[in-house]
Design a protein around this motif. Structure first.
Motif, mmCIF file in Angstrom:
data_model
loop_
_atom_site.group_PDB
_atom_site.id
_atom_site.type_symbol
_atom_site.label_atom_id
_atom_site.label_comp_id
_atom_site.label_asym_id
_atom_site.label_seq_id
_atom_site.Cartn_x
_atom_site.Cartn_y
_atom_site.Cartn_z
ATOM 1 N N VAL A 139 -26.937 68.080 69.274
ATOM 2 C CA VAL A 139 -26.844 69.548 68.852
ATOM 3 C C VAL A 139 -28.428 70.017 68.390
ATOM 4 O O VAL A 139 -29.103 69.411 67.635
ATOM 5 C CB VAL A 139 -25.943 69.593 67.617
ATOM 6 C CG1 VAL A 139 -26.067 71.000 67.301
ATOM 7 C CG2 VAL A 139 -24.773 69.065 68.073
ATOM 8 N N GLY A 172 -32.189 59.269 59.785
ATOM 9 C CA GLY A 172 -31.134 59.819 60.152
ATOM 10 C C GLY A 172 -31.182 61.401 60.667
ATOM 11 O O GLY A 172 -30.116 62.022 60.562
ATOM 12 N N LEU A 173 -32.433 61.632 60.993
ATOM 13 C CA LEU A 173 -32.432 63.143 61.581
ATOM 14 C C LEU A 173 -32.361 63.007 63.146
ATOM 15 O O LEU A 173 -32.900 64.268 63.438
ATOM 16 C CB LEU A 173 -33.582 63.880 61.055
ATOM 17 C CG LEU A 173 -33.353 63.833 59.654
ATOM 18 C CD1 LEU A 173 -34.759 64.772 58.834
ATOM 19 C CD2 LEU A 173 -32.465 64.633 58.923
ATOM 20 N N GLY A 174 -32.207 61.965 63.775
ATOM 21 C CA GLY A 174 -32.198 62.332 65.170
ATOM 22 C C GLY A 174 -33.187 61.860 66.215
ATOM 23 O O GLY A 174 -33.237 61.995 67.359
ATOM 24 N N LYS A 175 -34.341 60.948 65.486
ATOM 25 C CA LYS A 175 -35.329 60.684 66.219
ATOM 26 C C LYS A 175 -35.214 59.826 67.470
ATOM 27 O O LYS A 175 -35.218 59.877 68.401
ATOM 28 C CB LYS A 175 -36.102 60.157 65.588
ATOM 29 C CG LYS A 175 -36.969 60.844 64.359
ATOM 30 C CD LYS A 175 -38.165 60.514 63.564
ATOM 31 C CE LYS A 175 -37.651 59.323 62.757
ATOM 32 N NZ LYS A 175 -36.717 59.398 61.708
ATOM 33 N N THR A 176 -34.201 58.550 67.092
ATOM 34 C CA THR A 176 -33.761 57.770 67.859
ATOM 35 C C THR A 176 -33.254 57.979 69.141
ATOM 36 O O THR A 176 -32.953 58.017 70.104
ATOM 37 C CB THR A 176 -33.461 56.602 66.990
ATOM 38 O OG1 THR A 176 -34.173 55.726 66.188
ATOM 39 C CG2 THR A 176 -32.680 55.619 68.357
ATOM 40 N N HIS A 177 -32.044 59.065 68.474
ATOM 41 C CA HIS A 177 -31.216 59.686 69.428
ATOM 42 C C HIS A 177 -31.825 60.527 70.677
ATOM 43 O O HIS A 177 -32.104 60.387 71.634
ATOM 44 C CB HIS A 177 -30.342 61.042 68.743
ATOM 45 C CG HIS A 177 -29.038 61.216 69.632
ATOM 46 N ND1 HIS A 177 -28.017 61.376 69.137
ATOM 47 C CD2 HIS A 177 -29.404 61.916 70.619
ATOM 48 C CE1 HIS A 177 -27.111 61.939 70.093
ATOM 49 N NE2 HIS A 177 -27.852 62.257 71.200
ATOM 50 N N LYS A 306 -19.140 66.006 67.356
ATOM 51 C CA LYS A 306 -18.839 64.701 67.098
ATOM 52 C C LYS A 306 -17.078 64.708 67.197
ATOM 53 O O LYS A 306 -16.468 63.587 67.830
ATOM 54 C CB LYS A 306 -19.139 64.001 65.773
ATOM 55 C CG LYS A 306 -20.612 64.009 65.523
ATOM 56 C CD LYS A 306 -21.390 62.927 66.042
ATOM 57 C CE LYS A 306 -22.937 62.928 65.898
ATOM 58 N NZ LYS A 306 -23.645 62.426 66.690
ATOM 59 N N ARG A 331 -27.016 61.007 59.573
ATOM 60 C CA ARG A 331 -26.421 59.714 59.809
ATOM 61 C C ARG A 331 -25.332 59.492 58.701
ATOM 62 O O ARG A 331 -24.057 59.122 58.812
ATOM 63 C CB ARG A 331 -27.250 58.621 59.758
ATOM 64 C CG ARG A 331 -26.656 57.322 59.782
ATOM 65 C CD ARG A 331 -27.777 56.023 59.749
ATOM 66 N NE ARG A 331 -28.704 56.279 60.903
ATOM 67 C CZ ARG A 331 -30.068 56.135 60.745
ATOM 68 N NH1 ARG A 331 -30.634 55.751 59.559
ATOM 69 N NH2 ARG A 331 -30.797 56.144 61.870
ATOM 70 N N GLU A 334 -22.280 61.748 59.760
ATOM 71 C CA GLU A 334 -21.487 60.978 60.517
ATOM 72 C C GLU A 334 -20.708 59.876 60.116
ATOM 73 O O GLU A 334 -19.611 59.804 60.441
ATOM 74 C CB GLU A 334 -22.395 60.413 61.992
ATOM 75 C CG GLU A 334 -22.000 60.544 63.208
ATOM 76 C CD GLU A 334 -22.985 59.822 64.197
ATOM 77 O OE1 GLU A 334 -24.058 59.518 63.812
ATOM 78 O OE2 GLU A 334 -22.237 59.620 65.458
HETATM 79 P P1 ADP Z 1 -33.338 58.570 63.055
HETATM 80 O O1 ADP Z 1 -33.778 57.720 64.204
HETATM 81 O O2 ADP Z 1 -33.972 59.979 62.800
HETATM 82 O O3 ADP Z 1 -33.157 57.888 61.929
HETATM 83 P P2 ADP Z 1 -30.926 58.742 64.714
HETATM 84 O O4 ADP Z 1 -31.337 59.321 65.756
HETATM 85 O O5 ADP Z 1 -30.444 57.381 64.725
HETATM 86 O O6 ADP Z 1 -31.926 59.340 63.477
HETATM 87 O O7 ADP Z 1 -29.690 59.439 64.111
HETATM 88 C C1 ADP Z 1 -28.673 59.233 63.158
HETATM 89 C C2 ADP Z 1 -27.169 59.611 63.710
HETATM 90 O O8 ADP Z 1 -26.968 60.848 63.714
HETATM 91 C C3 ADP Z 1 -27.220 59.049 65.126
HETATM 92 O O9 ADP Z 1 -25.771 58.730 65.330
HETATM 93 C C4 ADP Z 1 -27.331 60.217 65.882
HETATM 94 O O10 ADP Z 1 -26.499 60.189 67.182
HETATM 95 C C5 ADP Z 1 -26.802 61.439 64.886
HETATM 96 N N1 ADP Z 1 -27.682 62.693 64.982
HETATM 97 C C6 ADP Z 1 -28.686 63.012 64.469
HETATM 98 N N2 ADP Z 1 -29.052 64.295 64.778
HETATM 99 C C7 ADP Z 1 -28.225 64.650 65.727
HETATM 100 C C8 ADP Z 1 -27.637 65.972 66.315
HETATM 101 N N3 ADP Z 1 -29.027 67.056 66.246
HETATM 102 N N4 ADP Z 1 -26.736 66.045 67.245
HETATM 103 C C9 ADP Z 1 -25.969 65.013 67.314
HETATM 104 N N5 ADP Z 1 -26.026 63.905 66.671
HETATM 105 C C10 ADP Z 1 -26.976 63.745 65.878
#
Ligand code: ADP
Ligand code: MG
Length: 466
Positions: A139, A172-177, A306, A331, A334
């Motif tokens: 998102v 938990g802010l979507g970096k890995t995603h 989700k 995270r 979720e």
């Molecule tokens: P980070 O790597 O920044 O610690 P992650 O990428 O592991 O965070 O994200 C944590 C969880 O939140 C994952 O399951 C991811 O899919 C979900 N998530 C984070 N940001 C979003 C977003 N903008 N839209 C959908 N899901 C997200």
């Protein structure tokens, strides 16, 4: 008089009659959505403005409107006025620089269209990519749009622009995603491309292992062969000299060959302690994009996304409850949602606010405590009653000030568990007996004053906004 002119006139009135802080907080980005008979519908940017306007300013707004349109006697607010292209179109830029970058990215994306029409296929090279992550399930909001745009552009034209890309922001802010999605999408567009995703921790372990087995060269060759190297959590490099050294050479080789490098970290390069300057300057030499905490609307959109992925639905007020109360990271949000979905799928019933409140009380109270401070409480109570923080901690004894002060005392006790002497100290060095008196007064009044109970509940919900 057009609706726009009418609203300007109302804003003019409101600006004169309430504090500047309240005015800018609650009335900026509002407009008239429409008028039907005696109902005025106002567009507001978020649920807080909606509640605030409908609860606190309703009468004042209607009074002001009636000077021009006598028939109007009710007010309702609706959230958002944004067209969906807003999100992808990336209109709300943080700075001109970002706006330029985004414009650039859009241009590049357009010129890459033919490339992206290639037959999608699975990429089978040892990529460590997890197909669970995709751009489709991500998102986009104001908190991540720059990073998102950069990732998409890179997936479509790796090595061409923004090299390296450095994405940073809290957990938990979507970096890995984003990183994984970039790899997945690039592989889909070009099945022959060699991509590897690896966390810096794993990279380090593999390197140490290779060195022990005298295979360092092989290790390195394996990496320089790549078209896209994605390294997650590079803050892990801090203090690891040998890894930094090896990594630097791999980085340089790839970079010279025009191969794409994407990095993520929980903080900006300048804040990673003990990494070599030459690495830091490489990290900063491409494009840097931060990811931040999502705002309320984005959190609501994430929950809904989700839910639709899980093919489950929960009532709108429950979605709002979760989004309002869990705001530190996605995270956690979720996690709470998963728990609810699993439980209620099993029970085959719909969760109510009460169920969800009970199920999420731990994570929610942690969220609140994480960033609730004395000054936030003073400020939010003050804003509600239009009293300045200085007045609350000051000496004044008018009723206008005393009541909010007592409510602050109540919250300091209730929300922060402060002792009465601590409360006295926080409020301009008052005696603990004043704190006890104030606390008891409010507690007693709450027993039979429903309006006040409502007001306090409302103020409490606002704490997170401060
Ligand atoms: P980070 O790597 O920044 O610690 P992650 O990428 O592991 O965070 O994200 C944590 C969880 O939140 C994952 O399951 C991811 O899919 C979900 N998530 C984070 N940001 C979003 C977003 N903008 N839209 C959908 N899901 C997200
Ligand atoms: Mg991560």
């Amino acid at each position: 008089m057009t609706n726009e002119e009418l609203w300007q006139a109302v804003l003019g009135e409101m600006e004169l009659s309430i504090s500047k802080a309240s005015f800018t907080t609650w009335f900026k980005s509002t407009s008239i959505f429409g008028i039907t008979e005696n109902l005025l519908v106002v567009s507001v940017p978020n649920i807080f403005a909606k509640e605030w306007l409908e609860k606190k300013y309703k009468t004042q707004i209607i009074d002001a409107v009636q000077q021009y349109r006598r028939e109007i006697n009710t007010l309702s607010c609706r959230i958002g006025n944004s067209d969906p292209s807003d999100l992808n179109g990336i209109k709300k830029q943080k700075s001109d620089h970002n706006a330029n970058v985004v414009a650039d990215i859009k241009r590049i994306n357009n010129s890459q269209r033919s490339f992206s029409k290639q037959q999608p296929q699975r990429n089978t090279y040892k990529s460590n990519l997890n197909s669970r992550y995709s751009f489709d399930s991500f998102v986009v909001g104001g908190n991540n749009e720059l990073a998102y745009a950069a990732c998409r552009s890179i997936a479509e034209a790796p090595g061409k622009n923004y090299n390296p890309l450095f994405i940073y922001g809290g957990v938990g802010l979507g970096k890995t995603h984003l990183l994984q999605s970039t790899g997945n999408y690039a592989g889909k567009l070009n099945p022959n491309i060699k991509i590897r995703y690896v966390s810096m921790e794993r990279f380090t372990n593999e390197l140490v292992d290779a060195i022990q087995k005298s295979r360092a060269k092989e290790f390195k060759n394996n990496y320089i062969d790549l078209d896209i190297l994605i390294l997650d959590d590079v803050q892990f490099l801090a203090g690891k000299e040998k890894t930094q050294e090896e990594f630097f050479h791999i980085f340089e080789s790839l970079y010279q060959l025009g191969k794409q490098i994407i990095l993520s970290s929980d903080r900006a390069p300048k804040s990673i302690p003990t990494i070599e300057d030459r690495l830091r300057s490489r990290f900063e030499g491409g494009m840097m994009a931060d990811v931040n905490k999502p705002d309320l609307e984005t959190r609501i959109a994430i929950i809904n996304k989700k839910l639709s992925e899980k093919n489950f639905s929960i009532p709108e007020n429950v979605v709002e409850y979760l989004a309002t109360n869990i705001y530190h990271n996605v995270r956690e949000l979720e996690g709470a949602l998963n728990k609810i979905v699993v439980t209620f799928q099993l029970r085959n019933t719909t969760p109510t606010i009460e169920d969800v409140t009970e199920m999420t009380k731990d994570v929610i109270s942690i969220n609140r405590q994480k960033d609730l401070t004395v000054s936030k409480i003073i400020k939010s109570v003050g804003d509600f009653y239009d009293v300045k923080p200085e007045e609350i901690v000051g000496k004044a004894r008018q009723k206008k000030v005393v009541k909010p002060r007592q409510i602050v005392i109540y919250f300091l006790r209730q929300e922060l568990n402060l002792s009465f002497p601590e409360i006295g100290k926080s409020l301009g060095g008052r005696d603990h007996s004043t704190a006890i008196y104030g606390y008891e007064k409010v507690t007693k009044e709450l027993e039979n004053n429903l309006l006040m109970k409502d007001q306090l509940k409302f103020i409490k919900e606002k704490f997170i906004e401060y």
